[in-house]
Structure formats: C-alpha cells, structure tokens
Design a protein around this motif. Sequence first.
Motif, PDB file in Angstrom:
ATOM      1  N   TRP A 115       0.830  -1.206   0.000  1.00  0.00           N
ATOM      2  CA  TRP A 115       0.000   0.000   0.000  1.00  0.00           C
ATOM      3  C   TRP A 115       0.867   1.259   0.000  1.00  0.00           C
ATOM      4  O   TRP A 115       0.489   2.269  -0.599  1.00  0.00           O
ATOM      5  N   ALA A 147       1.932   1.673  -3.495  1.00  0.00           N
ATOM      6  CA  ALA A 147       0.803   2.173  -4.283  1.00  0.00           C
ATOM      7  C   ALA A 147       0.586   3.662  -4.043  1.00  0.00           C
ATOM      8  O   ALA A 147       0.269   4.416  -4.975  1.00  0.00           O
ATOM      9  N   THR A 148       0.765   4.099  -2.801  1.00  0.00           N
ATOM     10  CA  THR A 148       0.631   5.533  -2.485  1.00  0.00           C
ATOM     11  C   THR A 148       1.693   6.345  -3.220  1.00  0.00           C
ATOM     12  O   THR A 148       1.400   7.410  -3.784  1.00  0.00           O
ATOM     13  N   LEU A 151       0.710   6.532  -6.770  1.00  0.00           N
ATOM     14  CA  LEU A 151      -0.376   7.490  -6.975  1.00  0.00           C
ATOM     15  C   LEU A 151       0.156   8.919  -7.050  1.00  0.00           C
ATOM     16  O   LEU A 151      -0.282   9.715  -7.892  1.00  0.00           O
ATOM     17  N   LEU A 199      -6.560   5.053 -14.102  1.00  0.00           N
ATOM     18  CA  LEU A 199      -6.375   4.579 -12.733  1.00  0.00           C
ATOM     19  C   LEU A 199      -7.125   5.409 -11.691  1.00  0.00           C
ATOM     20  O   LEU A 199      -7.584   4.858 -10.682  1.00  0.00           O
ATOM     21  N   LEU A 233      -9.518   3.642  -9.153  1.00  0.00           N
ATOM     22  CA  LEU A 233      -9.279   3.700  -7.714  1.00  0.00           C
ATOM     23  C   LEU A 233     -10.520   4.155  -6.969  1.00  0.00           C
ATOM     24  O   LEU A 233     -10.919   3.548  -5.965  1.00  0.00           O
ATOM     25  N   SER A 292     -13.252   1.435  -7.307  1.00  0.00           N
ATOM     26  CA  SER A 292     -12.881   0.228  -6.565  1.00  0.00           C
ATOM     27  C   SER A 292     -13.151   0.406  -5.079  1.00  0.00           C
ATOM     28  O   SER A 292     -13.642  -0.508  -4.400  1.00  0.00           O
ATOM     29  N   PHE A 293     -12.834   1.601  -4.564  1.00  0.00           N
ATOM     30  CA  PHE A 293     -13.131   1.861  -3.152  1.00  0.00           C
ATOM     31  C   PHE A 293     -14.643   1.860  -2.904  1.00  0.00           C
ATOM     32  O   PHE A 293     -15.126   1.278  -1.932  1.00  0.00           O
ATOM     33  N   ILE A 322     -10.301  -4.341  -4.746  1.00  0.00           N
ATOM     34  CA  ILE A 322      -9.400  -3.190  -4.868  1.00  0.00           C
ATOM     35  C   ILE A 322      -7.964  -3.622  -5.186  1.00  0.00           C
ATOM     36  O   ILE A 322      -7.113  -2.773  -5.444  1.00  0.00           O
ATOM     37  N   VAL A 327      -6.143  -2.299  -8.722  1.00  0.00           N
ATOM     38  CA  VAL A 327      -5.669  -0.914  -8.801  1.00  0.00           C
ATOM     39  C   VAL A 327      -4.497  -0.685  -7.846  1.00  0.00           C
ATOM     40  O   VAL A 327      -3.572   0.066  -8.175  1.00  0.00           O
ATOM     41  N   ILE A 328      -4.478  -1.347  -6.699  1.00  0.00           N
ATOM     42  CA  ILE A 328      -3.322  -1.244  -5.801  1.00  0.00           C
ATOM     43  C   ILE A 328      -2.085  -1.831  -6.474  1.00  0.00           C
ATOM     44  O   ILE A 328      -0.988  -1.254  -6.431  1.00  0.00           O
ATOM     45  N   LEU A 348      -0.930   0.604  -9.299  1.00  0.00           N
ATOM     46  CA  LEU A 348      -0.291   1.810  -8.776  1.00  0.00           C
ATOM     47  C   LEU A 348       1.110   1.505  -8.249  1.00  0.00           C
ATOM     48  O   LEU A 348       2.061   2.260  -8.488  1.00  0.00           O
TER      49      LEU A 348
END
Length: 533
Positions: free
Chosen positions: A279, A282-283, A286, A301, A305, A308-309, A326, A329-330, A333
Amino acid sequence: MKKRSGASKFAWLKSGELLPYLFALSALCLVVWVRVRLLSTPFERDEGEFAYAGQLILKGFPPYLHAFSMKLPGMFYLNALIMKCFGESVKGVHLGLLAANILAAGLLFRTGSRLFGNAAGAVSAGLFGLMTLSQHLLGIFAHATHFVLLFVLAACVLIVNPSKKISPYSYLAAGALLGTAMIIKQHAFLFTFAALLFLFLESRPMREAAGNAITMLTGCGLPYLLCLLLSVWHGTFSSFWLWTVRYAGSYATDLTLFMGWINFRSQMEMILSSMLLYWLMATAGLLVLLFGSSRTARNFLLPLLFCSFLSLCPGFHFRPHYFILITPVIALLAASLFDSSSLPKTARRMLIFTLFTAALFQLWRERWFLFTATPERYVRQAYQTTKPFVETVAVAKYIKANTAPSDRILVLGSEPQIYFYADRLSATGHIYMYPLMEEQPYAVRMQEEMMSQIIASRPRYVILVDDLSSWLSVSAQGSDFRRRLNDFVRNGYILDGVASVSREGNSFTIFGARARQFIPDSGSRILVYRIKN
C-alpha cells in the motif's frame, strides 16, 4: 563486433531488468503451489451456496426455484460451468478458482503493460497474485469477488489500447463483460462507471465518446436482461425479483455510517498487518501518477481507484473478501513505479529491493496459513470462530449414506454446503436463516413460506445447526419463528446424530442410537434428526 553485439543484446540482464519478471514468475508459481496444496479446504457458506446452486443447475433446476438468494445468478451458472469442467467437488470448485485467478493475473499483466510497459505489467501480475492469496482477504475461498475481477480485467484489456483505435464491437464486448461481472456480484456495477469515466476522459470529440458509452451500456445491460428473461421463462421471476431487488435493497442499507467505519478500520488493520509495504508503494505510485505526464494512465487509474473503493462500501459491511475488488488498482499503482527506464540504477535497485521485501514480509506474516496449515485447520483459523464448516462434511456424508437420491433434507441454520455435500434437495428454498431472523419488511412472509414448504415436503432428515453464527437472531419475530421450527422437529423427529464443533480442532461426531446418550453442552454443535417411523 559480434561479441560487442552479443554483450549489448543481453545487457538488460545485468541491469536488473530481468528481476521484475522473475518476481512475477516466482509469485505466481507460489500462488499455484499454495492453492493446489489447499484445494480440499472445506467450503464456507458463500462457497456452499454457489456450489449447491450450481449443482441444482446441472440437475436441470433453474436458480430461485429450490434455493433463494439475494445474489444475482452469475455465480450459480459459473459454478455449474466450473463443476462441469473440473468436477462436482470441493477440489473442482477450487481448481476453477485457481484457473480464474491466474487468468486474471495474466489480464492484469496485459493492462499494466499497455499503461507502463512490460516490467510494470509483470510486477502488477505478481502483486495481484500474492494479495488475492492473502488470509486477510480470505483469498483461498471461491468468493464471487475473484470472478468479478476476471471479467472486469478482460473488459479493461479491450478498452485500454495505446493506439486508441477501438472498434464499437470492442466497446460492446467490454460492456457485456462488465455486465457479466455485475450479475456475479452487484457491487461490480461501479466498475462500469469507472469504464465510462475513462471513456469520456480519453475520447475526443464528445459526440464520439457519447456514442461509445451508449454502445458499452447496451452491452452491459444484456446479461441482466438475459437473467430477467430466463427467470420469466422458468417461472421464477417473482422469487428472483423479491430476493435480488426488494430484499437486497433492504439488506444494503442496514448499517449506519459509524458501524461501517468500525468495520472498515478493523479490516484495514488486518490487511496492513501483512501488506503495508504494498500500500505504501501504491501511495507513492499514486503521487507519481498525479504529477506525472502519463495522461492515459491517470485517466484510467484514478476512476478505477475511486470506483474500486466505492465497490467495498455497499451496506458498510466491509467483509474481508470485498477488499479483493481493490487489489488490481493497488497492484497497478505500485507497479507504475517501475515505468521509468530513466531511473538511476541505485533508485531502480532500491525499488526492486522494496518489492521483494514487501512480498517476503507478507509471506512471513502469513507463513502458517500458506505453508503449514492443513485444509481443515486453515478454515478454522481463517474465520477464528466455531463456525461448523469442517464438521458439516462428516454430517453430510452420513446423510448421503442414509437417504435415497429422491429424499429431501432440511438444514435449520445457514450452512448450504451441507446440501451440496449430501447431494440432496432442500425441503425449502430458504437455505439461509439470516433473512428470516432479521428486522426486515419481508421476514414474516418468508417465515410463512418456509413453514408451508417444510410441512409439505416432510424432509427425511433435519440438520439443526445450533450455533449463533448460523442464525444471528436479532428480532422478536425471528425468535418466535425459531421456536416454531423447534416444535416442528420435536414433534416429528428423533435424534440420530451429533457433531461437536471446536475451533481448536477437538471436534467429534456420533451417529445412530449412541447419539441420544450424549449431547455435548457446547456453544456450537450440529444435531441430526431422523423422521419418526
């Protein structure tokens, strides 16, 4: 010259370019090994429902005739297809899941490659495989979310095209795939919204985008229209509409926002305990995406994102397997960090080191589940309760051995896997007790329907699951109805079997006359009753 040419040809091996591919290959091989090792893991409830409904279809019975469900019938037909291909068994269903999972990883590789290059595509596929295997997402079990992603990612491959020369037929097919995902699990309609946002952000002029959107929506509506037509054709439309529209609507709004936040926070704490580094990557991806120059990747994306959330949120239940939705997409990213070939060698090596460290951290945190647990111990620990998933296997085996194929049985509880294991028809379409116990507008109607069905059917055996998790009684009317069911059993049946349920694995089963001599005084047990002669 030839030597320099050969050295140049394989220079990428020395620069570390091979490592993303090795990561993906190693990760997916591990996924296959773990899933094969745990193929015989007993069904939990959702799996049991899907398998039983698929079994009924293979016998010629349409959905919503002998098994009611608020879920659309996509998973029922899919399970019938899987069992036709891999066998009508627990292993067969889990083999179908394995095939779907690896195919979905391949589709994600294709999408990631088109957005960020082959190395990033490989990383995204490997991360996806590892995340969807996680115990914190209940990834071993054949939940609908796995199969939703198979169709969603197939649609992504059709609409993410670097040349941007996409035919109307591709949009129609992408819509049909997204519509199929929706009839597998209703949450998936949000992925159609993400696809439409991407379409409008990418397409010029607006008139062309609108035309493509209409084409996609037309394809999206076809699977649901087919479901409606089939329910009318089979004479099950009233049950289909009651369960998938009216009751499902009341179920989706039964929790407050505050309770939803508690559920979400609890699940995220578990997920991050083994996948925090994914994560964080992924951040970082992003942030790079937001300020980078890849317009197509950003247009794809960011809507994905967001949607997906949102797909996790209906009803605010935030169950572990919802988070499977999700994972693509994680993974994308996080993998986007491997896009730039102009990164300094040191930075690229740090990325590779972080990637392998993140994977090893997950494997270490989940090592008992992945490498040591037996299938039976896995299901006990994965749910961390006394839910009787293991014990239902022995109970169903006894029922099957002592009944004829034409005999009906009744499970008083929410354990539809018993019907599948026993290969016997239910005495009622109500294979879950939850809806009849809840404070919801159709509860009394459902209770009366069930009583009339079981009285008319006179089931040969009644299996009473005496476990809180199989009832979750919350209404006064539900408690009264359960007493009526107990009276029905007491007046017409005799005890013929007992299964004690234990999270620690100290369970036991007794059948026949001996069962009446000893009934365990425990908070979780299964009582098997035979009709009085």
